[in-house]
Write an enzyme that holds these catalytic residues in place. Structure first.
Site, short mmCIF file in Angstrom:
data_model
loop_
_atom_site.label_atom_id
_atom_site.label_comp_id
_atom_site.label_asym_id
_atom_site.label_seq_id
_atom_site.Cartn_x
_atom_site.Cartn_y
_atom_site.Cartn_z
N HIS A 161 9.70 20.94 -0.41
CA HIS A 161 10.74 19.79 -0.86
C HIS A 161 10.20 18.51 -0.47
O HIS A 161 10.12 18.31 0.69
CB HIS A 161 12.11 20.27 -0.21
CG HIS A 161 13.19 19.24 -0.56
ND1 HIS A 161 14.27 19.32 -1.34
CD2 HIS A 161 13.56 17.91 0.21
CE1 HIS A 161 14.89 18.11 -1.52
NE2 HIS A 161 14.47 17.46 -0.44
N HIS A 202 13.77 15.81 -5.75
CA HIS A 202 12.88 16.51 -5.22
C HIS A 202 11.87 16.51 -6.29
O HIS A 202 12.18 16.79 -7.63
CB HIS A 202 13.53 18.08 -5.40
CG HIS A 202 12.73 19.33 -4.99
ND1 HIS A 202 12.91 20.24 -4.32
CD2 HIS A 202 11.28 19.51 -5.54
CE1 HIS A 202 11.98 21.06 -4.19
NE2 HIS A 202 10.94 20.70 -4.97
N HIS A 213 9.21 15.93 -9.21
CA HIS A 213 9.22 16.99 -10.60
C HIS A 213 8.53 16.23 -11.48
O HIS A 213 8.28 15.02 -11.63
CB HIS A 213 10.41 17.40 -11.08
CG HIS A 213 11.66 16.69 -11.31
ND1 HIS A 213 12.43 15.93 -10.26
CD2 HIS A 213 11.90 15.86 -12.40
CE1 HIS A 213 13.02 15.10 -10.73
NE2 HIS A 213 12.94 15.07 -12.07
#
Ligand code: DGP
Length: 115
Positions: A46, A98, A100
């Site tokens: 995370h 988070h 991505h």
């Protein structure tokens, strides 16, 4: 982390269409696709935003790009090309905190990266 939707996907608390997974990364189809191919490649660690990436993530970031490379070849869109986008913060419209990587393709994409 507790309320993170991508951590919940990683922990299989929320279903997703997973296209690749190993101990470091997961890749799944975006629920709101912008193109015929729209895959999110997400580290299991995370990390909230790109601003939180540090030297200790050096191998992980490289690994993410290697994973994108592998998925593109396996799913046969490597040849035609694709685009990778990572949003960071307010002006980018980052919704999920988070990190991505959007992998977008499956059609001829517009020549403007931003509108
Ligand atoms: P960004 O704006 O870069 O934070 O994009 C977040 C993307 O995540 C957005 O394109 C929609 C996608 N997304 C949000 N929630 C879910 C979910 O629960 N499942 C899946 N598959 N995708 C999601």
């Amino acid at each position: 982390m507790g309320d993170c939707i991508f951590c919940k996907i990683i922990n299989k608390e929320i279903p997703s269409e997973i296209v690749y997974e190993d101990e470091k990364v997961i890749a799944f189809k975006d629920v709101n696709p912008a193109a015929p191919i729209h895959i999110l490649v997400v580290p299991k660690k995370h990390i909230e935003t790109l601003l939180d990436v540090s030297k200790e993530d050096k191998d992980l970031i490289s690994y993410i790009y290697q994973t994108i490379n592998k998925i593109a070849k396996e799913q046969k869109f490597a040849q035609n090309g694709f685009r990778v986008i990572a949003n960071c913060g307010k002006d980018s419209g980052q919704e999920v905190m988070h990190i991505h990587f959007h992998v977008i393709g499956g059609k001829k994409l517009g020549d403007k990266i931003v509108d």
